[in-house]
Design a protein around this motif. Structure first.
Motif, PDB file in Angstrom:
ATOM      1  N   ALA A   1      38.074 -33.831 -50.256  1.00  0.00           N
ATOM      2  CA  ALA A   1      38.067 -32.371 -50.036  1.00  0.00           C
ATOM      3  C   ALA A   1      38.728 -32.055 -48.699  1.00  0.00           C
ATOM      4  O   ALA A   1      38.062 -32.020 -47.655  1.00  0.00           O
ATOM      5  N   PHE A   2      40.024 -31.834 -48.741  1.00  0.00           N
ATOM      6  CA  PHE A   2      40.760 -31.498 -47.524  1.00  0.00           C
ATOM      7  C   PHE A   2      40.582 -30.020 -47.180  1.00  0.00           C
ATOM      8  O   PHE A   2      40.489 -29.166 -48.076  1.00  0.00           O
ATOM      9  N   GLU A   3      40.578 -29.721 -45.890  1.00  0.00           N
ATOM     10  CA  GLU A   3      40.526 -28.356 -45.397  1.00  0.00           C
ATOM     11  C   GLU A   3      41.761 -28.069 -44.572  1.00  0.00           C
ATOM     12  O   GLU A   3      42.222 -28.922 -43.802  1.00  0.00           O
ATOM     13  N   THR A   4      42.306 -26.871 -44.718  1.00  0.00           N
ATOM     14  CA  THR A   4      43.511 -26.476 -43.980  1.00  0.00           C
ATOM     15  C   THR A   4      43.152 -26.132 -42.537  1.00  0.00           C
ATOM     16  O   THR A   4      42.163 -25.439 -42.282  1.00  0.00           O
ATOM     17  N   VAL A   5      43.955 -26.627 -41.616  1.00  0.00           N
ATOM     18  CA  VAL A   5      43.809 -26.269 -40.208  1.00  0.00           C
ATOM     19  C   VAL A   5      44.622 -24.999 -39.971  1.00  0.00           C
ATOM     20  O   VAL A   5      45.858 -25.029 -40.050  1.00  0.00           O
ATOM     21  N   ASP A   6      43.963 -23.904 -39.707  1.00  0.00           N
ATOM     22  CA  ASP A   6      44.635 -22.609 -39.583  1.00  0.00           C
ATOM     23  C   ASP A   6      45.712 -22.643 -38.505  1.00  0.00           C
ATOM     24  O   ASP A   6      45.468 -23.095 -37.373  1.00  0.00           O
ATOM     25  N   GLY A   7      46.895 -22.162 -38.888  1.00  0.00           N
ATOM     26  CA  GLY A   7      47.974 -21.978 -37.925  1.00  0.00           C
ATOM     27  C   GLY A   7      48.715 -23.230 -37.524  1.00  0.00           C
ATOM     28  O   GLY A   7      49.611 -23.168 -36.666  1.00  0.00           O
ATOM     29  N   LEU A   8      48.389 -24.378 -38.106  1.00  0.00           N
ATOM     30  CA  LEU A   8      49.040 -25.620 -37.705  1.00  0.00           C
ATOM     31  C   LEU A   8      49.942 -26.110 -38.831  1.00  0.00           C
ATOM     32  O   LEU A   8      49.488 -26.362 -39.943  1.00  0.00           O
ATOM     33  N   MET A   9      51.232 -26.241 -38.515  1.00  0.00           N
ATOM     34  CA  MET A   9      52.232 -26.674 -39.482  1.00  0.00           C
ATOM     35  C   MET A   9      52.860 -27.977 -39.031  1.00  0.00           C
ATOM     36  O   MET A   9      52.916 -28.285 -37.825  1.00  0.00           O
ATOM     37  N   LEU A  10      53.381 -28.738 -39.989  1.00  0.00           N
ATOM     38  CA  LEU A  10      53.885 -30.076 -39.695  1.00  0.00           C
ATOM     39  C   LEU A  10      55.081 -30.058 -38.757  1.00  0.00           C
ATOM     40  O   LEU A  10      55.080 -30.749 -37.720  1.00  0.00           O
ATOM     41  N   LYS A  11      56.136 -29.325 -39.106  1.00  0.00           N
ATOM     42  CA  LYS A  11      57.368 -29.408 -38.317  1.00  0.00           C
ATOM     43  C   LYS A  11      57.165 -28.957 -36.871  1.00  0.00           C
ATOM     44  O   LYS A  11      57.598 -29.656 -35.939  1.00  0.00           O
ATOM     45  N   PRO A  12      56.525 -27.802 -36.608  1.00  0.00           N
ATOM     46  CA  PRO A  12      56.301 -27.420 -35.216  1.00  0.00           C
ATOM     47  C   PRO A  12      55.444 -28.428 -34.450  1.00  0.00           C
ATOM     48  O   PRO A  12      55.646 -28.638 -33.240  1.00  0.00           O
ATOM     49  N   THR A  13      54.503 -29.048 -35.142  1.00  0.00           N
ATOM     50  CA  THR A  13      53.646 -30.050 -34.478  1.00  0.00           C
ATOM     51  C   THR A  13      54.438 -31.252 -34.017  1.00  0.00           C
ATOM     52  O   THR A  13      54.289 -31.731 -32.883  1.00  0.00           O
ATOM     53  N   VAL A  14      55.303 -31.759 -34.889  1.00  0.00           N
ATOM     54  CA  VAL A  14      56.121 -32.930 -34.532  1.00  0.00           C
ATOM     55  C   VAL A  14      57.173 -32.534 -33.496  1.00  0.00           C
ATOM     56  O   VAL A  14      57.437 -33.290 -32.546  1.00  0.00           O
ATOM     57  N   GLU A  15      57.764 -31.376 -33.658  1.00  0.00           N
ATOM     58  CA  GLU A  15      58.776 -30.915 -32.701  1.00  0.00           C
ATOM     59  C   GLU A  15      58.183 -30.783 -31.300  1.00  0.00           C
ATOM     60  O   GLU A  15      58.795 -31.201 -30.310  1.00  0.00           O
TER      61      GLU A  15
END
Length: 463
Positions: free
Chosen positions: A443-457
């Motif tokens: 049961a995964f939950e979404t972390v609000d406002g956090l996206m993959l590309k901006p996080t890695v960038e």
């Protein structure tokens, strides 16, 4: 309903072009591949190119050099799906002008056979339009994808090629997951079971062929099932999963030659009384490899015309290049740190090619992280985490049985089976957790406002 198979022979144009060049014309010293000198005929294999503009001129020049090195040896070239990449904005905005120049150049070197992948409509919104344009270059297209508008296959499912006194037969197989095809074209596609299709084609259209060659863009899982039906002397060229593997069966050969134009794979085929014998070699596209000057000039012009200031913006500076596995592991660490997880899992085809040395522009970054998506987290037991880890990091796998096709990269840690662990991933992996993680009930939950590309960038920018 199938379209009829295609039969063709090496043309006089290809033979004369091959005989007219010499190794000295290209500055070749030692042979690129020693095994090719012993082959009766050669197949040059490409797959999952994805508009690799960093490497494409080197790929083309390498194939020219191979042709010049063995001018008397009959040769054919195969592209096993996914020529284009929509995420390459230069390819998209130029309508893949460089990619089409590359395809046309290949047809001038040797007969070219293209199997349809799931990215042939990345730039063109109709698979039939792609087939028509590819065939207009002189390429032969094969596929088992059905055009639901007509009830016919988009291209013949098989083709036969007379080369070096032998007849090679080609079968084209495609991926069956509709979600790997662009939404704009899904309704037009009829996706047929590749295992059943190969079984029928091998018993029918491949009759009388000396060397059956299966061009499979269906992935490892389907290919493993297909292998069980094959007779000795059959070659399977795999694609779609962006893998490097080479498997020898009971007189059969099965390989994946990588992706993103990072390698050129060369298959040497030798005649034997017991059937064909295969050798498989790769040429890495290192930074010092010679490049085709015309294609290189075209790509430079396209980049100059179509990249914006935002595309050229430098987001990081690296002292050395990172290969794909190392680059993805960096991305998993960025996600793990951002959500304070113990382990992060990211699917390998979310990524394209590794990070270059020097300035990393947004254009380079988009070739690394292909798809964005939400970050999701969950808590699992140590026992569950250990089971997931057995499916991760398959780029290190030493045999076919360890491969599941899609897989995740993750930083390995010591695991206490009785403890609990916070894990993180992107939404695509969470939604397809059975394929990637071997389970369907996390049961995964979404972390609000956090996206993959901006996080890695952001993590790259802190280097």
């Amino acid at each position: 309903m199938r379209r009829c198979p295609v039969t063709f022979s090496v043309s006089r144009r290809h033979l004369l072009q091959g005989l007219a060049v010499s190794p000295l014309a290209f500055g070749i010293g030692a042979p690129l591949l020693a095994s090719t000198a012993q082959a009766d005929f050669l197949l040059v294999s490409l797959a999952d190119l994805h508009s690799p503009y960093r490497n494409l001129p080197a790929v083309l020049q390498t194939i020219r050099d191979l042709r010049a090195e063995s001018p008397d040896t009959p040769m054919a070239i195969t592209i096993n799906g996914d020529i284009f990449e929509r995420g390459n904005v230069a390819a998209l905005r130029s309508e893949a002008a460089a990619d089409w120049q590359f395809v046309e150049a290949l047809t001038g070197i040797a007969p070219l056979i293209i199997n349809l992948g799931n990215h042939e409509t990345a730039i063109i919104d109709d698979m039939a339009s792609f087939v028509a344009r590819a065939e207009a270059t002189g390429a032969v297209v094969v596929s088992n994808i059905l055009d639901r508008r007509t009830g016919r296959l988009f291209a013949p499912s098989t083709a036969q090629l007379d080369i070096g006194g032998q007849r090679l037969g080609f079968i084209g197989l495609a991926a069956t997951n509709p979600f790997v095809y662009r939404e704009a074209v899904r309704d037009t596609l009829g996706l047929l079971d590749p295992v059943d299709f190969a079984r029928a084609a091998l018993g029918d259209a491949m009759a009388g062929v000396d060397v059956p060659v299966i061009l499979s863009h269906a992935g490892v899982v389907a290919d493993r099932a297909t292998l069980q039906d094959l007779s000795a002397g059959t070659l399977i060229i795999g694609g779609h999963d962006h893998l490097m593997l080479d498997h020898e069966g009971d007189g059969t050969r099965y390989f994946h030659g990588g992706s993103w134009g990072n390698t050129v794979t060369v298959v040497g085929i030798r005649r034997r009384s017991s059937g064909p014998e295969f050798s498989v070699d790769t040429v890495p596209m290192t930074a010092d490899r010679p490049r085709d000057e015309d294609l290189d000039a075209t790509i430079r012009a396209i980049l100059a015309e179509h990249l914006t200031d935002e595309d050229r913006a430098v987001i990081a500076e690296l002292s050395r290049p990172r290969d794909l596995a190392e680059s993805i592991l960096f991305a998993t660490d960025a996600v793990r740190s951002a959500v304070e997880a113990d382990v992060a899992f990211l699917g390998h085809t979310t990524f394209g090619t590794g990070l270059p040395a020097g300035d990393v522009t947004r254009y380079d970054f988009d070739a690394f992280v292909r798809f964005d998506g939400e970050i999701r987290t969950a808590t699992v037991t140590g026992e569950r985490l250990a089971a997931i880890m057995t499916m991760a990091n398959q780029h290190r796998a030493s045999n076919l049985d360890q491969r599941t096709g899609d897989f995740v990269h993750a930083r390995e840690i010591d695991i206490d089976p009785s403890a609990s662990y916070r894990i993180a991933t992107n939404d695509w992996t969470a939604q397809n957790q059975q394929a990637y993680l071997g389970t369907s009930d996390i049961a995964f939950e979404t972390v609000d406002g956090l996206m993959l590309k901006p996080t890695v960038e952001a993590a790259l920018g802190r280097l």
